[in-house]
Scaffold this active site. Structure first.
Site, mmCIF file in Angstrom:
data_model
loop_
_atom_site.group_PDB
_atom_site.id
_atom_site.type_symbol
_atom_site.label_atom_id
_atom_site.label_comp_id
_atom_site.label_asym_id
_atom_site.label_seq_id
_atom_site.Cartn_x
_atom_site.Cartn_y
_atom_site.Cartn_z
ATOM 1 N N GLU A 259 0.834 -1.203 0.000
ATOM 2 C CA GLU A 259 0.000 0.000 0.000
ATOM 3 C C GLU A 259 0.871 1.258 0.000
ATOM 4 O O GLU A 259 1.828 1.363 0.767
ATOM 5 C CB GLU A 259 -0.898 -0.015 1.239
ATOM 6 C CG GLU A 259 -1.835 1.174 1.353
ATOM 7 C CD GLU A 259 -2.638 1.159 2.643
ATOM 8 O OE1 GLU A 259 -3.641 1.873 2.719
ATOM 9 O OE2 GLU A 259 -2.252 0.427 3.580
ATOM 10 N N LYS A 314 -9.882 1.701 -3.288
ATOM 11 C CA LYS A 314 -10.399 1.216 -2.011
ATOM 12 C C LYS A 314 -11.819 1.715 -1.778
ATOM 13 O O LYS A 314 -12.108 2.907 -1.863
ATOM 14 C CB LYS A 314 -9.475 1.674 -0.877
ATOM 15 C CG LYS A 314 -9.805 1.050 0.474
ATOM 16 C CD LYS A 314 -8.778 1.455 1.520
ATOM 17 C CE LYS A 314 -9.047 0.765 2.849
ATOM 18 N NZ LYS A 314 -8.071 1.176 3.884
ATOM 19 N N CYS A 366 -5.650 -3.077 2.891
ATOM 20 C CA CYS A 366 -5.454 -2.896 4.326
ATOM 21 C C CYS A 366 -6.660 -3.339 5.145
ATOM 22 O O CYS A 366 -6.961 -4.518 5.261
ATOM 23 C CB CYS A 366 -5.078 -1.433 4.611
ATOM 24 S SG CYS A 366 -4.512 -1.140 6.307
#
Length: 492
Positions: A259, A314, A366
């Site tokens: 990330e 995301k 994440c």
């Protein structure tokens, strides 16, 4: 149920039970303490008023989150530019608030259920509280009771019903065990045998590999978080990941950077990425976390180079870390509310999977990997799962180890390999049975490589998600429901 403790003893037992529950998760892995913790808060609850039961549930929740999410302090103090007193206060406030998710169901339990098959209704409401915590106020499904069982004898239940089924069996084991040992209800032995015997009858593997294995390399830059977004930090990131990419073994099909591997916008990083692309082997692919910017805002994204098609933005953002709730009220009050890159926009729902190096990849960035049904929705259209993360925010706390434990459970639930690329650990390849096949040491600049296979077929959990476990928990509430009326019992 006979009186076992006075109310104050029950509150102390609940605090102990919350701490014991933390020990069931990584890095301690004492999963067998889960039913013990449940039994401690269940025993004697029928001697309490609804208010006293709520306080017992709150004590359990506070101890669980104060001990199990202590890494919040590291994020706030070490990386959020917040002094010790305020960091302690905010961490405590976090635990105090989340504990209400246990206070409410305990109150409901004493208000609306009676002693008839109490072991079932208590378990049903416990699962209801975990479901509420997963979805209300953007959700926080961290420390779900079933997450501890990726290595326990109950693990084969995960592909059948997911983490909520594991939680349900754990709670039932605690309540049935308490009834058996303390009330001599010998009939409770039969369902206990069924619950723990069922995993022995389930298939060892619900999915099968398809095609030739692909060789994958996961890169871990281990760059200091506090200087990451400085000019020097950007140069270090570019040089580190370019060097690690050159060290990737020959024959590698897919390379993964974590990330925000390059702490800059994708438009700024494009010249560096193009130079890296010229060094890739023919037909190889590289996926990296990056920040994208367009007219719609900023996005935490994964993009590809080489033999790739598609990208991912995301969808489920982290409150305070990636967006600011009540932004007009909170911005500027303290430094923690002004963290860099805390104004992201959410990506669209139902994004297409990424295709890279012959693999169809479902992506979770994440925090997203902790949401079981979100990951299952990705697994339905993918044969491999990818999660990239920046666990540097957790420091040397237990947070990264809990995080990978949940990633392992997602692999087991869906019968898919999970590629987990992180900034400083735990970077790992996880097989479809939730086992780590290779991993990088934490806090080292390194890479790991190994083989993964595209998996075909679906587990029952991938097909249905969590709703069968929710339905089962709801049905367990029915026998114990009663119409609320004047209370005749008093707490002793």
């Amino acid at each position: 149920m006979p009186t076992v403790y006075r109310p104050w003893m029950g509150y102390i037992a609940a605090l102990i039970a919350g701490c014991l529950t933390t020990l069931t998760f990584a890095p301690f892995h004492l999963w067998w303490l889960g039913p013990v913790a449940v039994a401690l808060v269940y025993v004697g609850i029928h001697d309490l008023t609804p208010g006293q039961a709520a306080l017992r549930g709150w004590c359990y929740g506070f101890a669980l989150f104060a001990s199990g999410t202590s890494w919040i302090y590291v994020s706030i103090h070490d990386y959020g530019y917040t002094g010790v007193p305020l960091a302690v206060f905010l961490t405590a406030l976090f635990a105090v608030t989340l504990a209400l998710f246990y206070a409410a169901p305990f109150w409901l339990y004493r208000r609306f259920t009676g002693p008839r098959l109490a072991c079932l209704s208590f378990a049903g409401l416990w699962i209801a509280s975990e479901v509420a915590r997963t979805y209300l106020f953007t959700g926080f499904p961290w420390l779900l009771l079933g997450s501890a069982h990726v290595d326990s004898p109950l693990a084969p239940l995960a592909p059948l019903g997911g983490v909520f089924l594991l939680s349900l069996v754990t709670v039932l084991t605690g309540t049935l065990g308490a009834d058996l040992l303390l009330r001599r209800r010998w009939w409770a032995l039969a369902p206990l045998v069924v619950l723990w015997g069922l995993p022995l009858l389930l298939p060892a593997q619900w999915t099968q590999p398809r095609g030739e294995p692909r060789q994958v390399a996961l890169l871990q830059g281990n760059l200091p978080q506090l200087m990451k977004w400085s000019a020097e930090g950007q140069r270090n990131a570019v040089n580190t990941y370019a060097r690690l990419t050159r060290e990737v073994p020959d024959g590698t099909d897919l390379i993964v950077w974590p990330e925000t591997a390059l702490p800059m916008f994708e438009s700024q990083a494009r010249p560096y990425l193009e130079r890296v692309q010229t060094t890739l082997p023919p037909d190889a692919a590289l996926l990296t976390g990056i920040v994208e910017r367009d007219a719609g805002g900023y996005y935490n994204a994964v993009i590809g180079l080489g033999n790739t098609r598609g990208s991912y933005r995301k969808e489920h953002l982290v409150p305070f870390g990636e967006y600011m709730p009540l932004e007009s009220l909170l911005r500027g009050i303290i430094a923690f509310f002004d963290l860099p890159m805390s104004s992201f926009s959410a990506g669209e729902r139902d994004q297409a999977p990424i295709h890279a190096a012959g693999l169809t990849i479902g992506t979770a960035i994440c925090y997203e990997i902790i949401y079981p049904d979100l990951v299952a929705s990705r697994a339905r259209r993918a044969d491999v799962l990818l999660t990239v993360s920046n666990d540097t925010w957790f420091g040397r706390s237990i947070g990264p180890l809990q995080h990978i434990q949940m990633a392992r459970l997602r692999a087991l639930e869906n019968g898919r390999y999970v590629l987990r690329g992180t900034s400083n650990g735990v970077t790992a390849i996880i097989d479809p049975q939730g086992r780590v096949t290779t991993r990088a040491p934490q806090f080292e600049t390194t890479l790991v490589s190994g083989d993964v296979s595209a998996m075909q077929g679906e587990t029952p959990f991938t097909r249905t998600g969590s709703w069968p476990a929710w339905l089962l928990a709801g049905l367990m509430l029915l026998p114990g429901l009663r119409r609320p009326g004047p209370r005749r019992d008093t707490a002793r």
